[in-house]
Design a protein around this motif. Structure first.
Motif, short mmCIF file in Angstrom:
data_model
loop_
_atom_site.label_atom_id
_atom_site.label_comp_id
_atom_site.label_asym_id
_atom_site.label_seq_id
_atom_site.Cartn_x
_atom_site.Cartn_y
_atom_site.Cartn_z
N TYR A 160 0.82 -1.21 0.00
CA TYR A 160 0.00 0.00 0.00
C TYR A 160 0.85 1.27 0.00
CZ TYR A 160 -4.14 -2.77 1.30
OH TYR A 160 -5.19 -3.66 1.33
N GLY A 161 2.13 1.14 0.34
CA GLY A 161 3.00 2.28 0.57
C GLY A 161 3.23 2.47 2.06
N LEU A 162 4.30 3.18 2.40
CA LEU A 162 4.58 3.46 3.80
C LEU A 162 3.39 4.21 4.43
CD1 LEU A 162 8.29 4.70 3.89
CD2 LEU A 162 7.38 2.53 4.75
N SER A 163 3.02 3.80 5.62
CA SER A 163 1.86 4.42 6.27
C SER A 163 2.05 5.92 6.46
CB SER A 163 1.59 3.73 7.61
OG SER A 163 2.72 3.83 8.47
N GLU A 164 3.30 6.33 6.82
CA GLU A 164 3.55 7.76 7.03
C GLU A 164 3.36 8.56 5.73
OE1 GLU A 164 7.33 5.75 8.70
OE2 GLU A 164 5.60 5.09 7.50
N LEU A 165 3.79 7.98 4.61
CA LEU A 165 3.65 8.68 3.33
C LEU A 165 2.20 8.72 2.89
CD1 LEU A 165 4.91 10.11 0.94
CD2 LEU A 165 5.44 7.87 -0.06
N ARG A 166 1.47 7.64 3.10
CA ARG A 166 0.04 7.63 2.77
C ARG A 166 -0.69 8.71 3.56
NH1 ARG A 166 -2.46 2.00 3.71
NH2 ARG A 166 -4.04 2.64 2.20
N ALA A 167 -0.33 8.84 4.83
CA ALA A 167 -0.98 9.85 5.68
C ALA A 167 -0.65 11.25 5.19
CB ALA A 167 -0.54 9.66 7.14
N ALA A 168 0.60 11.48 4.77
CA ALA A 168 1.01 12.81 4.30
C ALA A 168 0.30 13.17 3.01
CB ALA A 168 2.52 12.85 4.11
N ILE A 169 0.16 12.21 2.10
CA ILE A 169 -0.54 12.47 0.83
C ILE A 169 -2.02 12.73 1.09
CG2 ILE A 169 -1.20 11.45 -1.38
CD1 ILE A 169 1.50 9.89 -1.25
N ALA A 170 -2.61 11.94 2.00
CA ALA A 170 -4.01 12.16 2.36
C ALA A 170 -4.22 13.56 2.93
CB ALA A 170 -4.47 11.09 3.35
N THR A 180 -9.71 13.34 3.01
CA THR A 180 -9.16 12.06 2.57
C THR A 180 -8.53 11.35 3.75
OG1 THR A 180 -8.69 12.98 0.38
CG2 THR A 180 -7.54 10.96 0.98
N MET A 181 -8.76 10.03 3.82
CA MET A 181 -8.15 9.19 4.84
C MET A 181 -6.98 8.41 4.22
SD MET A 181 -9.83 9.84 7.55
CE MET A 181 -9.28 8.51 8.63
N PRO A 182 -5.99 8.02 5.01
CA PRO A 182 -4.86 7.28 4.45
C PRO A 182 -5.25 6.00 3.73
CG PRO A 182 -4.31 8.09 6.64
CD PRO A 182 -5.75 8.38 6.43
N ASP A 183 -6.36 5.33 4.16
CA ASP A 183 -6.73 4.09 3.49
C ASP A 183 -7.33 4.33 2.11
OD1 ASP A 183 -9.26 5.02 4.10
OD2 ASP A 183 -9.82 3.32 5.37
N GLN A 184 -7.47 5.58 1.72
CA GLN A 184 -7.89 5.92 0.35
C GLN A 184 -6.70 6.19 -0.57
OE1 GLN A 184 -10.68 9.08 2.04
NE2 GLN A 184 -11.85 8.41 0.25
N LEU A 367 10.70 7.37 1.85
CA LEU A 367 11.13 8.25 2.95
C LEU A 367 11.63 9.59 2.40
CD1 LEU A 367 12.93 5.67 5.27
CD2 LEU A 367 10.79 6.90 5.75
N LEU A 368 12.33 9.55 1.27
CA LEU A 368 12.75 10.80 0.63
C LEU A 368 11.53 11.62 0.21
CD1 LEU A 368 15.75 9.76 -1.67
CD2 LEU A 368 15.78 11.52 0.09
N ALA A 369 10.55 10.94 -0.37
CA ALA A 369 9.34 11.64 -0.80
C ALA A 369 8.64 12.28 0.40
CB ALA A 369 8.40 10.67 -1.50
N LEU A 370 8.56 11.56 1.49
CA LEU A 370 7.92 12.10 2.68
C LEU A 370 8.63 13.35 3.17
CD1 LEU A 370 5.87 11.85 4.99
CD2 LEU A 370 7.47 10.28 6.13
N ASP A 371 9.96 13.31 3.20
CA ASP A 371 10.72 14.47 3.64
C ASP A 371 10.50 15.66 2.71
OD1 ASP A 371 13.09 15.47 5.43
OD2 ASP A 371 13.68 15.96 3.37
N LEU A 372 10.50 15.41 1.40
CA LEU A 372 10.32 16.50 0.44
C LEU A 372 8.92 17.09 0.51
CD1 LEU A 372 12.22 14.88 -2.56
CD2 LEU A 372 12.92 16.93 -1.30
N LEU A 373 7.91 16.24 0.73
CA LEU A 373 6.55 16.75 0.86
C LEU A 373 6.41 17.60 2.12
CD1 LEU A 373 4.36 13.69 -0.21
CD2 LEU A 373 4.78 15.79 -1.49
N GLU A 374 7.06 17.18 3.20
CA GLU A 374 6.99 17.95 4.45
C GLU A 374 7.67 19.31 4.31
OE1 GLU A 374 8.71 15.22 7.19
OE2 GLU A 374 6.80 14.23 7.65
N ARG A 375 8.64 19.42 3.40
CA ARG A 375 9.36 20.69 3.20
C ARG A 375 8.92 21.40 1.92
NH1 ARG A 375 14.66 20.59 2.41
NH2 ARG A 375 14.86 18.41 1.83
#
Length: 495
Positions: A160-170, A180-184, A367-375
């Protein structure tokens, strides 16, 4: 009993159920009288289409008499075409079985070749894909290194993808106006991966799909390879004709529609809010799934970032919308991080579809994507300002060196959709290679063959100096005195 292809060496996969119609092939080929000898001209065109993937491998070609009639040429010419294709390895035949497409030993499909990189120094305007600032990537790698170590003791499979990244995209969707919820969310290896997963789950061979013309070539190619029947609706400099979209949904009742409403690739158009509501209503009435490509939505240069297309559906009920996106256009294509947003049950089914071929993406990349989205709020303003400057440089260079060409300045996105005033785009692209510029004519963005030859897509994703020099070279190529002819060339990877 249907014809079968000749016996093949062990290990070669052959599909025996595919036939290319004479009219379909003729529509993809140049005028036989445009160059001499005609048979070499046509054989080169067919071999290029095979390398490009627009004609699939192991497909039965039309009978010689049928193709001759469709092209208004002699059967002897088509016989010579097929003979040359067999001699060069692009076809094989057996008495009574027909002629089937093939790939010569040692040749590589052009899409793979172009992905591997160029061996020359031509200015590349064929791909609208910006690079990433080196320091941004270095900083992100340093920041995520400890997090990678934390994941090292785990198996590393995340279908499904890393849970942290799914939550950030949601959360990004929610902030833009679509709760949007992470399970979407399903994290994918780019938007193209998301699209192919959807096609594999929701579509069957022969299903009708509505697409825009022009559109993203790799999406169109994915649909061709899935053997779907595309029905196109036009996108012009002024945008979409929503009455045509509505009538197509009503009369064709396609299984799904693929749309790029945000800074459309390649025209740059932005679909107005009221038109989105009408498309959603028409799709709901026809029972059509909407696949909305939002890969360019964050690249809003002159307007606010538009709310998600599906946010309008949330107000009105039950429209079936799948939203796909990625970091390729906003950050770096080399990251290979994309996603889709869909009902949670469908996300579960798509994850199951994914496991059959890809058990999950790279943990490091996610993890790189998550960091870049957060910044993103730190990095995005500079990226947008850089694109505005490069867009202005390109427009000024065109106005100076090619004032006869016309275009609309897009409110966002990565390219200009230029009207040349005459149908010479493919021929000009061929000649531009001699002057050190790689670019693609509008025909490669067309959903239907033989159109948009008066258009070029010119990205503003390279440096200002390279843009100025590329336009100067294009002007020189246009003015070098040689007449343009209808030629067929090996196309390049288009992003």
């Amino acid at each position: 009993m249907p014809d079968s292809p000749p016996s093949q060496p062990p290990g070669r996969a052959v599909r025996t159920d595919r036939t290319l119609g004479s009219r379909q092939l003729a529509a993809m080929l140049p005028d036989p009288t445009a160059a001499r000898p005609a048979y070499r001209h046509l054989a080169q065109a067919i071999s290029t289409l095979i390398l490009d993937g627009r004609i699939a491998l192991h497909v039965k070609l039309p009978a010689e008499r049928e193709l001759a009639t469709a092209l208004a040429t002699s059967r002897a010419t088509i016989t010579a075409v097929y003979d040359l294709l067999r001699e060069s390895g692009y076809a094989h035949s057996r008495q009574g079985s027909g002629t089937w497409t093939d790939l010569p030993t040692g040749r590589t499909p052009s899409g793979i070749t172009r992905l591997l990189g160029h061996q020359d120094t031509a200015i590349d305007l064929a791909r609208a894909a910006p690079g990433m600032a080196e320091q941004t990537l270095v900083d992100a790698l340093a920041h995520v290194a400890p997090k990678v170590a934390e994941h090292a003791h785990l198996p590393g499979y995340h279908p499904y993808g890393l849970s942290e990244l799914r939550a950030a995209i949601a959360e990004r969707f929610t902030q833009r106006g679509l709760a949007t919820m992470p399970d979407q969310i399903l994290v994918t290896s780019g938007a193209q991966h998301a699209l192919t997963l959807v096609l594999g789950l929701l579509c069957r061979q022969g299903d009708r799909v509505m697409v825009e013309s022009p559109s993203y070539p790799n999406a169109l190619e994915a649909m061709r390879r899935a053997r779907l029947r595309t029905v196109s609706v036009p996108v012009t400099d002024t945008g979409w004709d929503i009455e045509i979209v509505e009538s197509t949904l009503r009369q064709v009742v396609p299984q799904f529609a693929y749309l790029i409403p945000d800074f459309h690739n390649p025209t740059g158009c932005l679909m107005p809010e009221e038109e989105r509501v009408r498309v959603l209503g028409a799709a709901q009435r026809s029972g059509t799934w909407l696949i909305i490509d939002e890969t360019l939505a964050d690249l809003a240069l002159d307007v606010p970032v538009p709310p998600p297309f599906a946010s309008h559906a949330a107000r009105g009920g039950t429209a079936q919308v799948i939203t796909i996106g990625s970091m390729s256009k906003t950050h770096w294509a080399g990251l290979r991080i994309g996603w889709l947003r869909a009902p949670s049950r469908l996300v579960t089914e798509l994850a199951g579809q994914r496991v059959a071929t890809d058990m999950g993406g790279s943990v490091l990349d996610q993890l790189l994507a998550l960091d870049l989205l957060e910044r993103a709020q730190e990095v995005r303003p500079h990226r947008l300002e850089q694109l505005r400057h490069q867009r202005a440089v390109l427009a000024a260079a065109l106005a100076e060196h090619l004032p006869q060409w016309k275009w609309q300045l897009p409110p966002g996105g990565l390219s200009l959709w230029v009207d040349l005033g005459e149908p010479i785009a493919s021929a000009l692209a061929e000649r531009a290679l001699d002057y050190g510029v790689r670019i693609e004519g509008g025909g490669y963005f067309a959903a239907d063959p033989g159109i948009l030859e008066q258009r070029l897509r010119i990205p503003y994703t390279t440096t200002p100096d390279a843009l100025r020099e590329a336009v100067r070279r294009l002007a020189t190529a246009l003015a070098d005195g040689r007449p343009f002819s209808s030629t067929t060339r090996q196309p390049h990877w288009i992003a």
